[in-house]
Scaffold this active site. Sequence first.
Site, short mmCIF file in Angstrom:
data_model
loop_
_atom_site.label_atom_id
_atom_site.label_comp_id
_atom_site.label_asym_id
_atom_site.label_seq_id
_atom_site.Cartn_x
_atom_site.Cartn_y
_atom_site.Cartn_z
N GLY A 9 55.65 22.04 -102.04
CA GLY A 9 54.39 22.25 -102.74
C GLY A 9 54.65 22.21 -104.23
N CYS A 10 53.92 22.99 -104.97
CA CYS A 10 54.06 23.00 -106.43
C CYS A 10 55.51 23.29 -106.82
CB CYS A 10 53.13 24.05 -107.04
SG CYS A 10 53.33 24.21 -108.82
#
EC number: 1.8.4.11
Length: 174
Positions: A9-10
């Site tokens: 993800g981020c």
Amino acid sequence: MEKATFAGGCFWCMVKPFDSYEGIEKVESGYTGGHLENPTYEQVCSNATGHYEAVQITFDPDKFSYDQLLEIFWMNIDPTDDNGQFFDRGSSYQTAVFYHSEEQREKAENTKEALNASGKFNMPIATKILPATSFYAAEDYHQDYYKKNPAHYNRYFVGSGRAAFVEKMREVFK
């Protein structure tokens, strides 16, 4: 030194979990898995380049093992989410282990299978295990974001739902 590459993800939220161990020399935010050379953040976020936001870790396997890196990775993601992580949606936020050797591939596959069989999750593990490709460092302002912008990072980490999930995973993985 060896390399390990994880998409969770981020990438802002994937640096800090790996950043404070002896034997880990560097944790770099960047992009991998796509078809465009030297992509920018904006291009990757368009979901048109095929890249994942990822971290690449340079580590000394005699001081910190790949197995330990995998454990940290699995504890910091929702491996059942096949369309991103927490409130970050889209292909650039999907999870993956990018292996740099056959040994890394086998270890990643084995831990994924064990996690699937563990009953810790109600859904199947969606995280992909893929061969490592070119890794492009993200722009400077993304590097060590949690150190450079701690207030914003902490709001994001909590507000996205990742903090609560990671806390829950610490209990699940005990």
